[in-house]
Every structure is written in C-alpha cells, then in structure tokens.
Design a protein around this motif. Structure first.
Motif, PDB file in Angstrom:
ATOM      1  N   ALA A 217       0.832  -1.196   0.000  1.00 36.07           N
ATOM      2  CA  ALA A 217       0.000   0.000   0.000  1.00 36.07           C
ATOM      3  C   ALA A 217       0.864   1.242   0.000  1.00 36.07           C
ATOM      4  O   ALA A 217       0.884   2.027   0.919  1.00 36.07           O
ATOM      5  N   THR A 218       1.668   1.402  -1.052  1.00 35.57           N
ATOM      6  CA  THR A 218       2.508   2.581  -1.181  1.00 35.57           C
ATOM      7  C   THR A 218       2.241   3.233  -2.521  1.00 35.57           C
ATOM      8  O   THR A 218       2.070   2.551  -3.529  1.00 35.57           O
ATOM      9  N   PRO A 219       2.184   4.568  -2.577  1.00 37.12           N
ATOM     10  CA  PRO A 219       1.934   5.237  -3.840  1.00 37.12           C
ATOM     11  C   PRO A 219       3.032   4.944  -4.856  1.00 37.12           C
ATOM     12  O   PRO A 219       4.189   4.749  -4.494  1.00 37.12           O
ATOM     13  N   VAL A 220       2.665   4.901  -6.123  1.00 38.11           N
ATOM     14  CA  VAL A 220       3.643   4.729  -7.183  1.00 38.11           C
ATOM     15  C   VAL A 220       4.213   6.087  -7.550  1.00 38.11           C
ATOM     16  O   VAL A 220       3.468   7.014  -7.844  1.00 38.11           O
ATOM     17  N   VAL A 221       5.508   6.230  -7.514  1.00 40.75           N
ATOM     18  CA  VAL A 221       6.127   7.517  -7.829  1.00 40.75           C
ATOM     19  C   VAL A 221       6.832   7.407  -9.170  1.00 40.75           C
ATOM     20  O   VAL A 221       7.329   6.356  -9.558  1.00 40.75           O
ATOM     21  N   LEU A 222       6.893   8.516  -9.886  1.00 35.28           N
ATOM     22  CA  LEU A 222       7.478   8.495 -11.213  1.00 35.28           C
ATOM     23  C   LEU A 222       8.947   8.106 -11.193  1.00 35.28           C
ATOM     24  O   LEU A 222       9.471   7.600 -12.167  1.00 35.28           O
ATOM     25  N   ALA A 223       9.642   8.370 -10.075  1.00 36.44           N
ATOM     26  CA  ALA A 223      11.058   8.031 -10.013  1.00 36.44           C
ATOM     27  C   ALA A 223      11.274   6.544 -10.255  1.00 36.44           C
ATOM     28  O   ALA A 223      12.286   6.129 -10.793  1.00 36.44           O
ATOM     29  N   GLU A 224      10.304   5.710  -9.859  1.00 33.39           N
ATOM     30  CA  GLU A 224      10.434   4.279 -10.061  1.00 33.39           C
ATOM     31  C   GLU A 224      10.375   3.904 -11.535  1.00 33.39           C
ATOM     32  O   GLU A 224      10.782   2.829 -11.915  1.00 33.39           O
ATOM     33  N   GLN A 225       9.866   4.795 -12.381  1.00 35.07           N
ATOM     34  CA  GLN A 225       9.710   4.500 -13.794  1.00 35.07           C
ATOM     35  C   GLN A 225      11.016   4.609 -14.569  1.00 35.07           C
ATOM     36  O   GLN A 225      11.105   4.133 -15.670  1.00 35.07           O
ATOM     37  N   LYS A 226      12.039   5.252 -14.007  1.00 36.45           N
ATOM     38  CA  LYS A 226      13.257   5.501 -14.762  1.00 36.45           C
ATOM     39  C   LYS A 226      13.943   4.219 -15.194  1.00 36.45           C
ATOM     40  O   LYS A 226      14.660   4.190 -16.175  1.00 36.45           O
ATOM     41  N   ALA A 227      13.747   3.151 -14.446  1.00 40.06           N
ATOM     42  CA  ALA A 227      14.402   1.895 -14.768  1.00 40.06           C
ATOM     43  C   ALA A 227      13.658   1.101 -15.835  1.00 40.06           C
ATOM     44  O   ALA A 227      14.140   0.082 -16.291  1.00 40.06           O
ATOM     45  N   VAL A 228      12.480   1.551 -16.236  1.00 43.36           N
ATOM     46  CA  VAL A 228      11.668   0.822 -17.208  1.00 43.36           C
ATOM     47  C   VAL A 228      11.891   1.399 -18.602  1.00 43.36           C
ATOM     48  O   VAL A 228      11.657   2.582 -18.838  1.00 43.36           O
ATOM     49  N   PRO A 288       4.642  -7.723 -16.042  1.00 42.14           N
ATOM     50  CA  PRO A 288       6.035  -8.051 -15.712  1.00 42.14           C
ATOM     51  C   PRO A 288       6.938  -8.215 -16.933  1.00 42.14           C
ATOM     52  O   PRO A 288       8.149  -8.007 -16.836  1.00 42.14           O
ATOM     53  N   ARG A 289       6.381  -8.575 -18.076  1.00 43.44           N
ATOM     54  CA  ARG A 289       7.203  -8.720 -19.280  1.00 43.44           C
ATOM     55  C   ARG A 289       7.716  -7.372 -19.778  1.00 43.44           C
ATOM     56  O   ARG A 289       8.605  -7.324 -20.643  1.00 43.44           O
ATOM     57  N   TYR A 290       7.151  -6.285 -19.254  1.00 43.48           N
ATOM     58  CA  TYR A 290       7.565  -4.941 -19.672  1.00 43.48           C
ATOM     59  C   TYR A 290       8.207  -4.158 -18.524  1.00 43.48           C
ATOM     60  O   TYR A 290       8.346  -2.944 -18.594  1.00 43.48           O
ATOM     61  N   GLY A 291       8.570  -4.854 -17.461  1.00 50.19           N
ATOM     62  CA  GLY A 291       9.291  -4.205 -16.374  1.00 50.19           C
ATOM     63  C   GLY A 291       8.436  -3.666 -15.256  1.00 50.19           C
ATOM     64  O   GLY A 291       8.965  -3.042 -14.325  1.00 50.19           O
ATOM     65  N   PHE A 292       7.127  -3.886 -15.296  1.00 51.43           N
ATOM     66  CA  PHE A 292       6.219  -3.406 -14.256  1.00 51.43           C
ATOM     67  C   PHE A 292       5.836  -4.547 -13.319  1.00 51.43           C
ATOM     68  O   PHE A 292       5.880  -5.720 -13.706  1.00 51.43           O
ATOM     69  N   GLU A 293       5.428  -4.180 -12.111  1.00 53.52           N
ATOM     70  CA  GLU A 293       4.878  -5.179 -11.204  1.00 53.52           C
ATOM     71  C   GLU A 293       3.532  -5.666 -11.723  1.00 53.52           C
ATOM     72  O   GLU A 293       2.871  -4.992 -12.499  1.00 53.52           O
ATOM     73  N   GLY A 294       3.121  -6.831 -11.242  1.00 52.55           N
ATOM     74  CA  GLY A 294       1.874  -7.397 -11.724  1.00 52.55           C
ATOM     75  C   GLY A 294       0.633  -6.966 -10.985  1.00 52.55           C
ATOM     76  O   GLY A 294      -0.473  -7.232 -11.430  1.00 52.55           O
ATOM     77  N   GLY A 295       0.777  -6.270  -9.826  1.00 52.99           N
ATOM     78  CA  GLY A 295      -0.375  -5.845  -9.039  1.00 52.99           C
ATOM     79  C   GLY A 295      -0.779  -4.413  -9.322  1.00 52.99           C
ATOM     80  O   GLY A 295      -0.382  -3.807 -10.334  1.00 52.99           O
ATOM     81  N   ALA A 301       1.943   2.389 -12.220  1.00 53.73           N
ATOM     82  CA  ALA A 301       3.206   2.753 -12.850  1.00 53.73           C
ATOM     83  C   ALA A 301       3.068   2.756 -14.371  1.00 53.73           C
ATOM     84  O   ALA A 301       3.606   3.631 -15.057  1.00 53.73           O
ATOM     85  N   MET A 302       2.328   1.797 -14.900  1.00 47.61           N
ATOM     86  CA  MET A 302       2.088   1.755 -16.345  1.00 47.61           C
ATOM     87  C   MET A 302       1.315   2.994 -16.799  1.00 47.61           C
ATOM     88  O   MET A 302       1.650   3.610 -17.822  1.00 47.61           O
ATOM     89  N   MET A 303       0.278   3.375 -16.044  1.00 46.03           N
ATOM     90  CA  MET A 303      -0.509   4.554 -16.402  1.00 46.03           C
ATOM     91  C   MET A 303       0.363   5.811 -16.384  1.00 46.03           C
ATOM     92  O   MET A 303       0.240   6.683 -17.252  1.00 46.03           O
ATOM     93  N   ALA A 304       1.269   5.887 -15.402  1.00 46.18           N
ATOM     94  CA  ALA A 304       2.172   7.033 -15.342  1.00 46.18           C
ATOM     95  C   ALA A 304       3.091   7.049 -16.557  1.00 46.18           C
ATOM     96  O   ALA A 304       3.369   8.110 -17.135  1.00 46.18           O
ATOM     97  N   ALA A 305       3.569   5.867 -16.970  1.00 41.15           N
ATOM     98  CA  ALA A 305       4.453   5.790 -18.133  1.00 41.15           C
ATOM     99  C   ALA A 305       3.737   6.222 -19.408  1.00 41.15           C
ATOM    100  O   ALA A 305       4.324   6.862 -20.282  1.00 41.15           O
ATOM    101  N   PHE A 306       2.455   5.896 -19.530  1.00 35.58           N
ATOM    102  CA  PHE A 306       1.687   6.258 -20.722  1.00 35.58           C
ATOM    103  C   PHE A 306       1.395   7.762 -20.790  1.00 35.58           C
ATOM    104  O   PHE A 306       0.911   8.242 -21.802  1.00 35.58           O
ATOM    105  N   SER A 307       1.656   8.486 -19.704  1.00 37.55           N
ATOM    106  CA  SER A 307       1.439   9.932 -19.737  1.00 37.55           C
ATOM    107  C   SER A 307       2.624  10.679 -20.353  1.00 37.55           C
ATOM    108  O   SER A 307       2.574  11.898 -20.498  1.00 37.55           O
TER     109      SER A 307
END
Length: 329
Positions: A217-228, A288-295, A301-307
């Motif tokens: 239960a932690t917010p997804v932050v954009l900083a986590e997206q840099k590795a994807v 997970p095949r694209y570097g994101f968690e499955g939950g 994180a995926m929605m943030a990446a699509f922005s």
C-alpha cells in the motif's frame, strides 16, 4: 500516390441542448481520421481517457446528422458532443493508499478505551460505496450490515457522513458506524492490509494475514519509472497484448457473467471489486514482461508511463486506449 497535404479542420463543441459553445481549429493532413483528431484534441485540451472516449463527432449539429466513426476520414468542419474545447488542469492520477477505519464507540462507552480499527488498501478515486463494498468483502458483513454501515468523518462538534458518490481523495482515517469491524469466516483474504499502527488497539478477532498477491500500500512515484525501458514501440506491444487478452472470448465471457451476477445497486458495488480482481489476472501476466509489477502498483506505474509526451501524442496509442476502455468497462 500523392503526398498528404496539410489542412485545417474547424471543430465546434455543442452543449447538451445543441447550442454552439467553443470552437477550435486544428492542423492535420488530408488523410487524417477521426481517431487522429481525437488524439490531437486530447493533447491540446488535457482530456482524460474517459472524456476522450465519450467525445462524439458528426458533420451536422443534430445528434443524428452524420455521426462519424474513428476510422472515417475527417472533413474540414466537425461538430463535437460530450467534451469541451477548453484547457483544464489535469487531475492527479489515482494512487493506492492505506486507509484506517475505526469503530464508533458505543453510547455507553466511557471514552477511555482506544478504538478498534481495521486497515484497508484502496485507490484514491474509490467512492464511499466502493469502500463499503470492500469492507463487506474483507470483514464478512451481511448485506443488511453493509446497507446500514455509515462511513463518517470526525468534525468539530460531531461527525459528518460521507455520501455514496464521494471519493476517498486525501482522506486516510474514517469512522465506521452501524457494522462491526471484526473479521468473520468466509471474508476475503485479498483486500485487507494487516494492522501496524502502535497508537491503535486491534479488534479481538485475529488480524487478517496478507495474501501473497496483495500489493504494497505505497503510492507509485514516477522516479520508479526511470528503470523501465518504455518507448513507443514497447508501449504499442504492451497494448496489443492487453487487447488480445481482454478481447479473448474466455475473458469476455467471465466479464459478462460478472455483470449478470451483479445487478442492482448492491451488485454494482460488488462488481467494482470483482472486476478489479479479474483485470489483475491479466495485468499480473502481461505487465512483468515490460518491467512493471503485476499488481495495482504496476498498473499505476504503467498509467504514469503512458502519460509521457511521446505516447500521449500518438494517435495509435490513444486509439488502442479507447478500445481497451470499452473492452474492460
């Protein structure tokens, strides 16, 4: 074949009563489709996916005057219904947070004891009705208890009851009145988050254990997206996989069956919870095949990446997104 020529298309937005409102002029090529113009307007006026999908285009002012499909070539003048041609601030994307529910003291309580509590993970755009349904599934409430349960906020001099259509937003502490916070047999193991606040006293029933599939239960932050590594090619590939999975007959049959089982107001609340679980069965396999968690954190994180601007500017990405929204609605 002739090279595409640049043309200007005039779009006039109509009110619900059919009166002309805002107008806009956009530049595109003479072979552009309605889907292309939809994507351009979504970027110009910061439409969210719901607004973009709801927007309807026609060649006349009357609702049935030549309504256009996404694949149709754009004429030089269009009329728009269901969306506005004015720039609005983008709402913050919803995120997964932890909410603490405490039981209202009984009338004869001396006020010295610490309240019972229950912790739950929920999205910030979740409504009060959806929160109540999650509590019902997590705690094993009966339909009668769910119906009579009221979610309250503490205010100076008393309490304020939350309406069913109010969203969670920034609220993180809610009082429950009219239903117990003890967890019962048969309750779901998926939704609850284990209690961890030392200042509160847990209820007598055993605290629920977190299932392995429960996201943190932690917010997804954009900083986590840099590795994807998520460029246009990979985003379209991910969308194609989701389109194949959500469009499959087996998934659509399960979704249809869920709709049929969840009729009426009470069923609608259950539908939102069960639908999310069903969607995560696909996300858990594909993301997970694209570097994101499955939950849920991976979905956010995926929605943030699509922005990202390069993806928001792609008409194909926007068109796929609209199709996905219809498939999972």
């Amino acid at each position: 074949a002739e090279a595409p020529r640049v043309v200007h298309v005039r779009i006039t937005a109509l009110t619900s009563g059919g009166a002309e409102a805002e107008t806009a002029r956009v530049e595109c090529h003479d072979q552009a489709t309605v889907a292309d113009v939809r994507g351009i307007l979504a970027r110009l006026f910061a439409w969210d996916l719901g607004t973009s999908t709801a927007a309807q285009f026609s060649i006349g002012k009357r609702e049935k005057d030549g309504q256009l499909l996404d694949a149709d070539t754009v004429p030089k003048a269009l009329f728009l219904r269901g969306a506005a041609l004015c720039r609005r601030a983008r709402a913050a994307p919803p995120e997964l947070v932890e909410v603490v529910f405490s039981g209202m003291p009984a009338d004869d309580d001396d006020g010295e004891g610490e309240p019972f509590f229950f912790r739950l993970s929920a999205m910030t755009d979740c409504t009060t009705a959806e929160l109540r349904a999650q509590l019902r599934d997590a705690l094993g409430w009966s339909e009668s208890e769910c119906k009579h349960a009221r979610l309250l906020l503490k205010r100076a001099g008393g309490f304020v009851s939350l309406k069913d259509n109010e969203r969670l937003d920034a609220r993180r502490a809610i009082i429950v009145h009219g239903a117990p916070l003890e967890r019962r047999g048969g309750a779901s193991d998926i939704v609850p988050v284990p209690p961890a606040a030392p200042a509160l006293k847990s209820c007598p029933a055993a605290a629920p254990k977190r299932a392995a599939a429960v996201p943190e239960a932690t917010p997804v932050v954009l900083a986590e997206q840099k590795a994807v590594d998520f460029n246009l090619e990979r985003s379209l590939s991910l969308q194609r996989e989701l389109l194949d999975s959500f469009g499959a007959d087996s998934f659509q049959r399960r979704l249809k069956k869920l709709r049929e089982e969840c009729q009426g107001p009470a069923g609608a609340r259950r539908y939102n919870v069960e639908r999310l679980k069903l969607l995560l069965t696909v996300h858990g396999e594909v993301l997970p095949r694209y570097g994101f968690e499955g939950g849920l954190p991976g979905v956010m994180a995926m929605m943030a990446a699509f922005s990202a601007p390069v993806l928001a500017a792609s008409a194909e990405v926007q068109r796929n997104g609209a199709i996905l929204e219809k498939l999972i609605g």
